[in-house]
Design a protein around this motif. Structure first.
Motif, PDB file in Angstrom:
ATOM      1  N   ILE A 129       0.381  -0.791   0.314  1.00 37.94           N
ATOM      2  CA  ILE A 129       0.313  -0.180   0.506  1.00 37.94           C
ATOM      3  C   ILE A 129       0.685   1.467   0.252  1.00 37.94           C
ATOM      4  O   ILE A 129       1.144   1.105   0.758  1.00 37.94           O
ATOM      5  CB  ILE A 129      -0.668  -0.448   1.149  1.00 37.94           C
ATOM      6  N   LEU A 130       0.426   1.755  -0.959  1.00 38.15           N
ATOM      7  CA  LEU A 130       1.785   3.224  -1.071  1.00 38.15           C
ATOM      8  C   LEU A 130       0.959   4.785  -0.243  1.00 38.15           C
ATOM      9  O   LEU A 130      -0.647   5.493  -0.514  1.00 38.15           O
ATOM     10  CB  LEU A 130       1.675   3.905  -2.718  1.00 38.15           C
ATOM     11  N   GLN A 131       1.816   5.298   0.181  1.00 42.92           N
ATOM     12  CA  GLN A 131       0.881   6.116   1.152  1.00 42.92           C
ATOM     13  C   GLN A 131       2.219   7.168   0.812  1.00 42.92           C
ATOM     14  O   GLN A 131       3.316   7.246   0.434  1.00 42.92           O
ATOM     15  CB  GLN A 131       1.697   6.156   2.866  1.00 42.92           C
ATOM     16  N   HIS A 132       1.684   8.446   1.438  1.00 46.66           N
ATOM     17  CA  HIS A 132       2.185   9.957   1.204  1.00 46.66           C
ATOM     18  C   HIS A 132       3.506  10.139   2.281  1.00 46.66           C
ATOM     19  O   HIS A 132       3.726   9.299   3.201  1.00 46.66           O
ATOM     20  CB  HIS A 132       1.740  11.145   0.929  1.00 46.66           C
ATOM     21  N   LEU A 150       1.976  -1.980  -6.320  1.00 50.37           N
ATOM     22  CA  LEU A 150       1.620  -0.629  -5.373  1.00 50.37           C
ATOM     23  C   LEU A 150       0.112  -0.687  -5.260  1.00 50.37           C
ATOM     24  O   LEU A 150      -0.289  -0.302  -6.688  1.00 50.37           O
ATOM     25  CB  LEU A 150       2.749   0.495  -5.499  1.00 50.37           C
ATOM     26  N   LEU A 151      -0.717  -0.263  -4.239  1.00 54.04           N
ATOM     27  CA  LEU A 151      -1.501   0.158  -4.807  1.00 54.04           C
ATOM     28  C   LEU A 151      -2.154   1.241  -4.099  1.00 54.04           C
ATOM     29  O   LEU A 151      -1.572   1.557  -2.726  1.00 54.04           O
ATOM     30  CB  LEU A 151      -2.530  -0.813  -3.532  1.00 54.04           C
ATOM     31  N   ALA A 152      -3.123   2.007  -4.289  1.00 54.07           N
ATOM     32  CA  ALA A 152      -2.636   3.253  -3.579  1.00 54.07           C
ATOM     33  C   ALA A 152      -3.959   4.183  -3.764  1.00 54.07           C
ATOM     34  O   ALA A 152      -4.822   4.002  -4.419  1.00 54.07           O
ATOM     35  CB  ALA A 152      -2.036   4.897  -4.207  1.00 54.07           C
ATOM     36  N   ALA A 159      -0.209  12.634  -6.845  1.00 53.49           N
ATOM     37  CA  ALA A 159       1.192  11.356  -6.867  1.00 53.49           C
ATOM     38  C   ALA A 159       1.939  12.289  -6.241  1.00 53.49           C
ATOM     39  O   ALA A 159       2.134  13.990  -6.196  1.00 53.49           O
ATOM     40  CB  ALA A 159       1.284  11.017  -7.448  1.00 53.49           C
ATOM     41  N   GLN A 160       3.697  12.092  -6.001  1.00 47.90           N
ATOM     42  CA  GLN A 160       4.212  13.104  -5.062  1.00 47.90           C
ATOM     43  C   GLN A 160       5.415  13.294  -6.040  1.00 47.90           C
ATOM     44  O   GLN A 160       5.177  12.200  -7.281  1.00 47.90           O
ATOM     45  CB  GLN A 160       4.980  12.155  -3.936  1.00 47.90           C
ATOM     46  N   PRO A 161       5.448  13.902  -6.535  1.00 43.90           N
ATOM     47  CA  PRO A 161       6.259  14.330  -7.728  1.00 43.90           C
ATOM     48  C   PRO A 161       8.305  13.735  -8.127  1.00 43.90           C
ATOM     49  O   PRO A 161       8.179  13.381  -9.099  1.00 43.90           O
ATOM     50  CB  PRO A 161       6.846  16.069  -7.833  1.00 43.90           C
ATOM     51  N   GLU A 162       8.235  12.952  -6.820  1.00 45.11           N
ATOM     52  CA  GLU A 162       9.501  12.241  -6.844  1.00 45.11           C
ATOM     53  C   GLU A 162       8.994  10.748  -6.976  1.00 45.11           C
ATOM     54  O   GLU A 162       9.895  10.059  -7.230  1.00 45.11           O
ATOM     55  CB  GLU A 162      10.327  11.998  -5.772  1.00 45.11           C
ATOM     56  N   ASP A 164       8.488   7.863  -9.796  1.00 41.32           N
ATOM     57  CA  ASP A 164       9.578   7.939 -11.255  1.00 41.32           C
ATOM     58  C   ASP A 164       7.804   7.128 -12.144  1.00 41.32           C
ATOM     59  O   ASP A 164       7.435   6.180 -11.364  1.00 41.32           O
ATOM     60  CB  ASP A 164      10.596   7.820 -11.081  1.00 41.32           C
ATOM     61  N   ALA A 165       7.772   7.605 -13.537  1.00 45.20           N
ATOM     62  CA  ALA A 165       6.975   6.115 -14.161  1.00 45.20           C
ATOM     63  C   ALA A 165       7.628   5.026 -14.027  1.00 45.20           C
ATOM     64  O   ALA A 165       6.373   4.323 -14.182  1.00 45.20           O
ATOM     65  CB  ALA A 165       7.913   6.896 -15.783  1.00 45.20           C
ATOM     66  N   THR A 166       8.164   5.121 -14.127  1.00 40.74           N
ATOM     67  CA  THR A 166       8.696   2.888 -13.778  1.00 40.74           C
ATOM     68  C   THR A 166       8.303   2.915 -11.915  1.00 40.74           C
ATOM     69  O   THR A 166       7.172   1.909 -12.152  1.00 40.74           O
ATOM     70  CB  THR A 166      10.039   2.495 -12.980  1.00 40.74           C
ATOM     71  N   MET A 167       7.848   3.987 -11.130  1.00 38.65           N
ATOM     72  CA  MET A 167       6.818   3.275  -9.359  1.00 38.65           C
ATOM     73  C   MET A 167       5.433   3.651 -10.380  1.00 38.65           C
ATOM     74  O   MET A 167       4.499   2.664  -9.304  1.00 38.65           O
ATOM     75  CB  MET A 167       7.417   4.036  -8.470  1.00 38.65           C
ATOM     76  N   ARG A 168       5.257   4.066 -10.819  1.00 41.15           N
ATOM     77  CA  ARG A 168       3.868   5.136 -11.088  1.00 41.15           C
ATOM     78  C   ARG A 168       3.276   3.630 -12.217  1.00 41.15           C
ATOM     79  O   ARG A 168       1.978   3.644 -11.890  1.00 41.15           O
ATOM     80  CB  ARG A 168       3.624   6.479 -12.058  1.00 41.15           C
ATOM     81  N   ALA A 169       3.795   3.177 -12.812  1.00 39.23           N
ATOM     82  CA  ALA A 169       3.259   1.951 -13.973  1.00 39.23           C
ATOM     83  C   ALA A 169       3.282   1.077 -12.715  1.00 39.23           C
ATOM     84  O   ALA A 169       2.809   0.314 -14.098  1.00 39.23           O
ATOM     85  CB  ALA A 169       4.328   1.546 -14.768  1.00 39.23           C
ATOM     86  N   LYS A 170       3.693   0.680 -11.774  1.00 43.03           N
ATOM     87  CA  LYS A 170       3.456  -0.521 -11.287  1.00 43.03           C
ATOM     88  C   LYS A 170       2.392  -0.463 -10.220  1.00 43.03           C
ATOM     89  O   LYS A 170       1.955  -1.458  -8.939  1.00 43.03           O
ATOM     90  CB  LYS A 170       3.988  -1.361 -11.068  1.00 43.03           C
ATOM     91  N   THR A 171       1.766   0.642 -10.343  1.00 47.48           N
ATOM     92  CA  THR A 171       0.666   1.171  -8.944  1.00 47.48           C
ATOM     93  C   THR A 171      -0.849   1.284  -9.594  1.00 47.48           C
ATOM     94  O   THR A 171      -0.948   1.899 -10.663  1.00 47.48           O
ATOM     95  CB  THR A 171       1.086   3.014  -8.946  1.00 47.48           C
ATOM     96  N   CYS A 172      -1.915   0.673  -8.539  1.00 45.18           N
ATOM     97  CA  CYS A 172      -2.790   0.898  -9.293  1.00 45.18           C
ATOM     98  C   CYS A 172      -3.163   2.012  -8.434  1.00 45.18           C
ATOM     99  O   CYS A 172      -3.864   2.277  -6.906  1.00 45.18           O
ATOM    100  CB  CYS A 172      -4.032  -0.112  -8.208  1.00 45.18           C
ATOM    101  N   PHE A 173      -3.916   3.545  -8.957  1.00 45.81           N
ATOM    102  CA  PHE A 173      -4.675   4.446  -8.203  1.00 45.81           C
ATOM    103  C   PHE A 173      -6.290   4.651  -7.934  1.00 45.81           C
ATOM    104  O   PHE A 173      -7.118   3.993  -8.960  1.00 45.81           O
ATOM    105  CB  PHE A 173      -3.994   5.970  -9.097  1.00 45.81           C
TER     106      PHE A 173
END
Length: 381
Positions: A129-132, A150-152, A159-162, A164-173
């Motif tokens: 689970i992804l948290q701020h 990752l699940l947000a 999303a926080q600016p840091e 990156d694309a790799t991290m966001r690509a495997k995240t379900c928002f």
């Protein structure tokens, strides 16, 4: 029967348990799930294909700990891993034993970097689970980088600016996940909580994850706008020096927080996840005041809310009448209700459940039976 999912639920507050229940109620009934949590009284109704195993708390001492080892440093890859705690040892053994016997498809971690890493070490794919927050430390990075997904529980616009694309690509928002985001009609909500149709109402909302806002600055705020009716729900920290006017009322814990949010003309609230989703769904002018949390979670979330234009931010409650007047005026002038509502998905729990099912199918394209492993394969000396 499908391979089971495991699910670790942190027991501080109720948000972790509520989003767990929302996801599990959206999963197919043939997917068994085992929850591991230090409490069993924080969950909404769970479906019949779910079992809950109570484990010791990973951070609350019982008196049986060997405190003499506190001087041994904690490595950067761990956050809370004190030595000599039998409760932690038993909790980890329970989970690891279940990994061995259940052969799970996924382990969902909400939230613990240590348990996420335990799953990886035990050769079990995990979803974190992804948290701020400021979570670029080695412990969090190991949990994120080693995760299958990752699940947000919030919209991608936060999303926080840091990240990156790799991290966001495997995240379900999934904005609104785990929160009842149905918004009562304003006039009906006001009738239910006893507020007149023409009254200006300012709501102060404190969640269950902390101690609440201080009484004294709220009193200053209420005096700065005497024509408004100020109502607080949730905890308020009492100050001996507070001088409160008659237009502020403390209601404490209530069962109808959604009615209070829907009834408000303006909301003053911290930035816990449940609170965020409720205020965004109701699309109310929002003065967001982050509370202290580990890794500056609420402060980083407040920055994301401000960047998205969905809340007015102050680092703490205003400390003078002039500061209150300016903050409330800015909150109203910057209000963007359509942008707030767009942060809430139509069916976030179903979206998250479908994503988890698709991830499990991709990871395990062919179901294989659990092998019978011999325990005598080690070399003897």
């Amino acid at each position: 029967m499908s391979r089971p999912f495991g699910y670790f639920v942190h027991h501080q507050g109720r948000g972790h348990a509520e989003r767990c229940a929302a996801i599990l109620n959206a999963l197919p009934s043939e997917r068994p799930v085992t929850i591991f949590c230090a409490r069993d009284d924080i969950f909404p109704t769970l479906p019949p294909h779910v079992e809950l195993i109570v484990i010791p708390s990973l951070f609350e001492p019982t008196g049986l700990e060997a405190g003499a080892m506190d001087a041994v440093p904690t490595p950067d890859t761990l956050h809370c891993a004190p030595l000599g705690w039998p409760g932690i040892r038993h909790a980890m053994a329970t989970i690891a034993g279940w990994f061995d016997s259940a052969n799970p498809a996924l382990m969902i971690c909400d939230v613990s970097a240590e348990i996420a890493q335990l799953a990886r070490i035990c050769s079990v794919p995990h979803v974190k689970i992804l948290q701020h927050g400021d979570r670029t430390d080695p412990g969090h990075r190991a949990a994120f980088d080693g995760a299958a997904g990752l699940l947000a529980a919030f919209d991608e616009g936060l999303a926080q600016p840091e990240w990156d694309a790799t991290m966001r690509a495997k995240t379900c928002f999934a904005g609104g996940l785990g929160v009842d985001t149905r918004v009562p009609e304003r006039e009906l909500a006001r009738q239910r909580i006893g507020v007149g149709a023409d009254e200006e109402m300012i709501l102060v909302l404190s969640g269950g994850g902390g101690g609440g806002f201080a009484q004294a600055p709220l009193g200053v705020g209420a005096r700065s706008r005497p024509a408004a009716r100020w109502i607080t729900i949730g905890p308020v920290v009492r100050d001996w020096h507070a001088t409160e006017p008659g237009n502020i009322e403390h209601r404490g814990w209530v069962d109808n927080a959604a009615d209070h949010v829907a009834a408000a003309d303006l909301v003053i609230a911290s930035t816990g996840n449940t609170t965020c989703q409720q205020v965004l769904a109701a699309a109310r002018p929002w003065l967001a005041i982050p509370e202290w949390r580990y890794f500056d979670e609420q402060h980083r979330k407040a920055e994301a809310l401000a960047a998205a234009g969905v809340a007015c931010i102050r680092p703490h409650l205003p400390s003078s009448a002039q500061a209150w007047t300016a903050a409330l005026a800015e909150t109203r002038s910057q209000h963007r209700p359509a942008v707030q509502r767009a942060m809430i998905a139509d069916a976030p729990a179903q979206h998250a459940a479908d994503w988890l099912e698709a991830l499990a199918t991709r990871l395990w394209p062919v179901e294989k039976p659990l092998p019978s492993l011999s325990h005598s394969t080690g070399a003897s000396s």
